[in-house]
Scaffold this motif. Structure first.
Motif, PDB file in Angstrom:
ATOM      1  N   TYR A 130      62.003   9.548  49.119  1.00 42.84           N
ATOM      2  CA  TYR A 130      61.652   7.684  48.544  1.00 42.84           C
ATOM      3  C   TYR A 130      61.885   7.641  49.640  1.00 42.84           C
ATOM      4  O   TYR A 130      61.025   6.501  50.787  1.00 42.84           O
ATOM      5  CB  TYR A 130      61.727   6.851  47.704  1.00 42.84           C
ATOM      6  CG  TYR A 130      60.661   7.710  46.187  1.00 42.84           C
ATOM      7  CD1 TYR A 130      59.228   7.978  46.558  1.00 42.84           C
ATOM      8  CD2 TYR A 130      60.849   8.851  45.557  1.00 42.84           C
ATOM      9  CE1 TYR A 130      58.799   8.784  45.020  1.00 42.84           C
ATOM     10  CE2 TYR A 130      61.061   8.876  44.202  1.00 42.84           C
ATOM     11  CZ  TYR A 130      59.079   9.110  44.260  1.00 42.84           C
ATOM     12  OH  TYR A 130      58.220  10.002  43.789  1.00 42.84           O
ATOM     13  N   LEU A 131      63.047   6.962  49.750  1.00 42.75           N
ATOM     14  CA  LEU A 131      63.753   6.038  51.161  1.00 42.75           C
ATOM     15  C   LEU A 131      63.616   6.215  52.560  1.00 42.75           C
ATOM     16  O   LEU A 131      62.220   4.977  53.125  1.00 42.75           O
ATOM     17  CB  LEU A 131      65.117   5.889  51.407  1.00 42.75           C
ATOM     18  CG  LEU A 131      65.864   4.560  52.112  1.00 42.75           C
ATOM     19  CD1 LEU A 131      65.181   3.741  51.782  1.00 42.75           C
ATOM     20  CD2 LEU A 131      67.275   4.543  52.024  1.00 42.75           C
ATOM     21  N   PRO A 132      63.443   7.067  52.950  1.00 42.35           N
ATOM     22  CA  PRO A 132      62.655   8.227  54.168  1.00 42.35           C
ATOM     23  C   PRO A 132      61.126   7.415  54.679  1.00 42.35           C
ATOM     24  O   PRO A 132      60.754   7.230  55.570  1.00 42.35           O
ATOM     25  CB  PRO A 132      62.849   8.815  54.427  1.00 42.35           C
ATOM     26  CG  PRO A 132      63.625   9.322  53.970  1.00 42.35           C
ATOM     27  CD  PRO A 132      63.904   8.551  52.674  1.00 42.35           C
ATOM     28  N   LEU A 133      60.646   7.658  53.100  1.00 42.79           N
ATOM     29  CA  LEU A 133      58.902   7.331  53.471  1.00 42.79           C
ATOM     30  C   LEU A 133      58.981   6.240  53.461  1.00 42.79           C
ATOM     31  O   LEU A 133      57.621   5.590  54.147  1.00 42.79           O
ATOM     32  CB  LEU A 133      58.260   8.244  52.094  1.00 42.79           C
ATOM     33  CG  LEU A 133      57.990   9.610  51.826  1.00 42.79           C
ATOM     34  CD1 LEU A 133      57.517  10.042  50.483  1.00 42.79           C
ATOM     35  CD2 LEU A 133      57.249   9.928  53.054  1.00 42.79           C
ATOM     36  N   PHE A 134      59.430   4.711  52.075  1.00 42.92           N
ATOM     37  CA  PHE A 134      59.589   3.614  52.664  1.00 42.92           C
ATOM     38  C   PHE A 134      59.975   3.596  53.929  1.00 42.92           C
ATOM     39  O   PHE A 134      58.691   1.921  55.004  1.00 42.92           O
ATOM     40  CB  PHE A 134      59.715   3.121  51.006  1.00 42.92           C
ATOM     41  CG  PHE A 134      59.257   3.110  50.170  1.00 42.92           C
ATOM     42  CD1 PHE A 134      58.568   1.840  49.877  1.00 42.92           C
ATOM     43  CD2 PHE A 134      59.124   3.913  49.036  1.00 42.92           C
ATOM     44  CE1 PHE A 134      57.709   2.328  48.945  1.00 42.92           C
ATOM     45  CE2 PHE A 134      58.818   4.445  48.693  1.00 42.92           C
ATOM     46  CZ  PHE A 134      57.488   3.161  47.757  1.00 42.92           C
ATOM     47  N   PHE A 135      60.786   3.750  54.764  1.00 46.47           N
ATOM     48  CA  PHE A 135      60.845   3.524  56.196  1.00 46.47           C
ATOM     49  C   PHE A 135      60.052   4.095  56.945  1.00 46.47           C
ATOM     50  O   PHE A 135      59.588   2.914  58.086  1.00 46.47           O
ATOM     51  CB  PHE A 135      62.321   3.678  56.585  1.00 46.47           C
ATOM     52  CG  PHE A 135      63.103   2.837  56.784  1.00 46.47           C
ATOM     53  CD1 PHE A 135      63.842   2.500  57.580  1.00 46.47           C
ATOM     54  CD2 PHE A 135      63.835   2.842  55.093  1.00 46.47           C
ATOM     55  CE1 PHE A 135      64.818   1.740  57.320  1.00 46.47           C
ATOM     56  CE2 PHE A 135      64.878   2.778  54.518  1.00 46.47           C
ATOM     57  CZ  PHE A 135      65.072   1.682  55.827  1.00 46.47           C
ATOM     58  N   ASP A 136      59.074   5.047  56.599  1.00 43.59           N
ATOM     59  CA  ASP A 136      58.024   4.985  57.743  1.00 43.59           C
ATOM     60  C   ASP A 136      57.020   4.186  57.233  1.00 43.59           C
ATOM     61  O   ASP A 136      56.417   3.853  58.788  1.00 43.59           O
ATOM     62  CB  ASP A 136      57.350   6.600  57.338  1.00 43.59           C
ATOM     63  CG  ASP A 136      56.471   7.204  57.942  1.00 43.59           C
ATOM     64  OD1 ASP A 136      56.363   7.428  59.159  1.00 43.59           O
ATOM     65  OD2 ASP A 136      55.248   7.147  57.480  1.00 43.59           O
ATOM     66  N   GLY A 137      56.493   3.824  56.237  1.00 40.53           N
ATOM     67  CA  GLY A 137      55.631   2.122  55.921  1.00 40.53           C
ATOM     68  C   GLY A 137      56.207   1.419  57.213  1.00 40.53           C
ATOM     69  O   GLY A 137      54.671   0.337  57.162  1.00 40.53           O
ATOM     70  N   LEU A 138      57.267   0.567  57.430  1.00 43.49           N
ATOM     71  CA  LEU A 138      57.028  -0.021  58.257  1.00 43.49           C
ATOM     72  C   LEU A 138      56.362  -0.364  59.694  1.00 43.49           C
ATOM     73  O   LEU A 138      56.399  -1.477  59.941  1.00 43.49           O
ATOM     74  CB  LEU A 138      59.627  -0.346  58.472  1.00 43.49           C
ATOM     75  CG  LEU A 138      60.143  -0.365  57.830  1.00 43.49           C
ATOM     76  CD1 LEU A 138      61.231  -0.174  58.205  1.00 43.49           C
ATOM     77  CD2 LEU A 138      59.873  -1.445  56.926  1.00 43.49           C
ATOM     78  N   LYS A 139      55.806   0.543  59.838  1.00 38.77           N
ATOM     79  CA  LYS A 139      55.087   0.728  60.817  1.00 38.77           C
ATOM     80  C   LYS A 139      53.717  -0.002  60.745  1.00 38.77           C
ATOM     81  O   LYS A 139      53.018  -0.232  60.990  1.00 38.77           O
ATOM     82  CB  LYS A 139      54.357   1.978  61.540  1.00 38.77           C
ATOM     83  CG  LYS A 139      55.665   2.825  62.368  1.00 38.77           C
ATOM     84  CD  LYS A 139      56.130   4.631  63.057  1.00 38.77           C
ATOM     85  CE  LYS A 139      55.597   4.865  61.729  1.00 38.77           C
ATOM     86  NZ  LYS A 139      55.528   6.287  61.993  1.00 38.77           N
TER      87      LYS A 139
ATOM     88  N   VAL B 274      56.482  -6.270  63.749  1.00 36.21           N
ATOM     89  CA  VAL B 274      56.567  -4.821  62.976  1.00 36.21           C
ATOM     90  C   VAL B 274      58.214  -4.687  63.398  1.00 36.21           C
ATOM     91  O   VAL B 274      59.222  -4.035  62.868  1.00 36.21           O
ATOM     92  CB  VAL B 274      55.935  -3.562  63.942  1.00 36.21           C
ATOM     93  CG1 VAL B 274      56.249  -2.392  63.621  1.00 36.21           C
ATOM     94  CG2 VAL B 274      54.871  -3.293  63.397  1.00 36.21           C
ATOM     95  N   ILE B 275      58.514  -5.713  64.791  1.00 36.92           N
ATOM     96  CA  ILE B 275      59.766  -4.677  65.335  1.00 36.92           C
ATOM     97  C   ILE B 275      60.012  -6.711  64.235  1.00 36.92           C
ATOM     98  O   ILE B 275      62.075  -6.398  64.008  1.00 36.92           O
ATOM     99  CB  ILE B 275      59.563  -6.140  66.822  1.00 36.92           C
ATOM    100  CG1 ILE B 275      59.221  -4.739  67.236  1.00 36.92           C
ATOM    101  CG2 ILE B 275      61.424  -6.006  67.136  1.00 36.92           C
ATOM    102  CD1 ILE B 275      59.383  -5.119  69.374  1.00 36.92           C
ATOM    103  N   CYS B 276      59.671  -7.053  63.634  1.00 35.52           N
ATOM    104  CA  CYS B 276      60.305  -9.006  63.364  1.00 35.52           C
ATOM    105  C   CYS B 276      61.238  -8.041  62.142  1.00 35.52           C
ATOM    106  O   CYS B 276      62.258  -8.272  61.873  1.00 35.52           O
ATOM    107  CB  CYS B 276      59.767  -9.832  62.755  1.00 35.52           C
ATOM    108  SG  CYS B 276      59.663 -10.667  64.679  1.00 35.52           S
TER     109      CYS B 276
END
Length: 239
Positions: free
Chosen positions: A90-99, A146-148
């Motif tokens: 789950y954690l990598p998937l949620f990080f992917d959503g930061l985009k 997204v950067i922020c």
């Protein structure tokens, strides 16, 4: 052939007295020639985003989450206890959503990441190698919002577990180049500066905060590795 066409890209003005030529061509060395400015390099140009795995999983209903409203606003209602989640999944998937930049994907990804980091503890460290590519891709979009968001997540990540900051050091070469690019960018101009600072959306300030957090929690090798990738950074710990 293409070079010949470019060198012939001349525009006469004022009865042929002035000629516009591309830079680094033979014509640019002639008298009475105005040399065109080179095109922008695009270092700060926002890049188009691609469909994220996070969005696909969310639309399929694969995440145990729902939107909950209370007096403080919106938050995520987790359908199972966070402590029981498979962090490697789950954690990598949620990080992917930061985009993501559109609702509700952006909200769920951002809030979900912070919820997972808050409850993950030592489980987070072993997942960090899987988080580097999503972090890098999010920063490389060069999207202000997204950067922020990603910088704030990085600050949370380094304090989420005892060794999280040190575990990030080997990956500075992947995640710090974009911070070096934007380090001196103050994207809130005029009246927008105070507003941006209130919401912590001034990229230059956030990058400085993030680098300081990386140094503080990254161990003895953090500063020299940060300095290598961001030469203008000065230590906040040693001073």
């Amino acid at each position: 052939m293409e070079v010949a066409k470019r060198t012939q890209n001349l525009t006469s003005k004022r009865g042929g007295k002035e000629i516009v030529a591309e830079a680094f061509t033979i014509q640019s060395q002639m008298k009475n020639v105005k040399v065109q400015n080179p095109p922008k390099a695009g270092a700060f140009m926002e890049q188009p985003g691609k469909p994220t795995s996070f969005r696909k999983f969310y639309e399929r209903g694969d995440f145990p989450i729902a939107l909950e409203h209370d007096t403080k606003g919106n938050k995520i209602a987790w359908k199972i206890e966070i402590d029981k989640l498979d962090y490697h999944h789950y954690l990598p998937l949620f990080f992917d959503g930061l985009k993501e930049t559109t609702h509700p994907y952006e909200f769920f990804a951002r809030q979900g990441v912070h919820d997972l980091l808050e409850h993950g503890g030592n489980r987070i460290v072993s997942v960090i190698p899987q988080l580097i590519m999503p972090i890098k891709e999010a920063l490389n979009l060069r999207n202000h919002k997204v950067i922020c968001t990603t910088l704030k997540v990085l600050q949370h990540l380094v304090v989420s577990a005892d060794l999280a900051g040190e575990a990030l050091v080997p990956y500075y070469r992947q995640i710090l180049p974009m911070l070096n690019t934007f380090k001196n960018q103050n994207l809130n101009i005029g009246d927008g500066i105070d507003y941006g600072q209130q919401k912590r959306e001034n990229i230059g300030d956030l990058i400085q905060e993030t680098l300081e957090a990386l140094e503080k929690h990254g161990g003895e090798d953090a500063f020299i590795n940060i300095k290598y990738m961001v030469p203008t950074y000065e230590s906040s710990v040693l001073n």
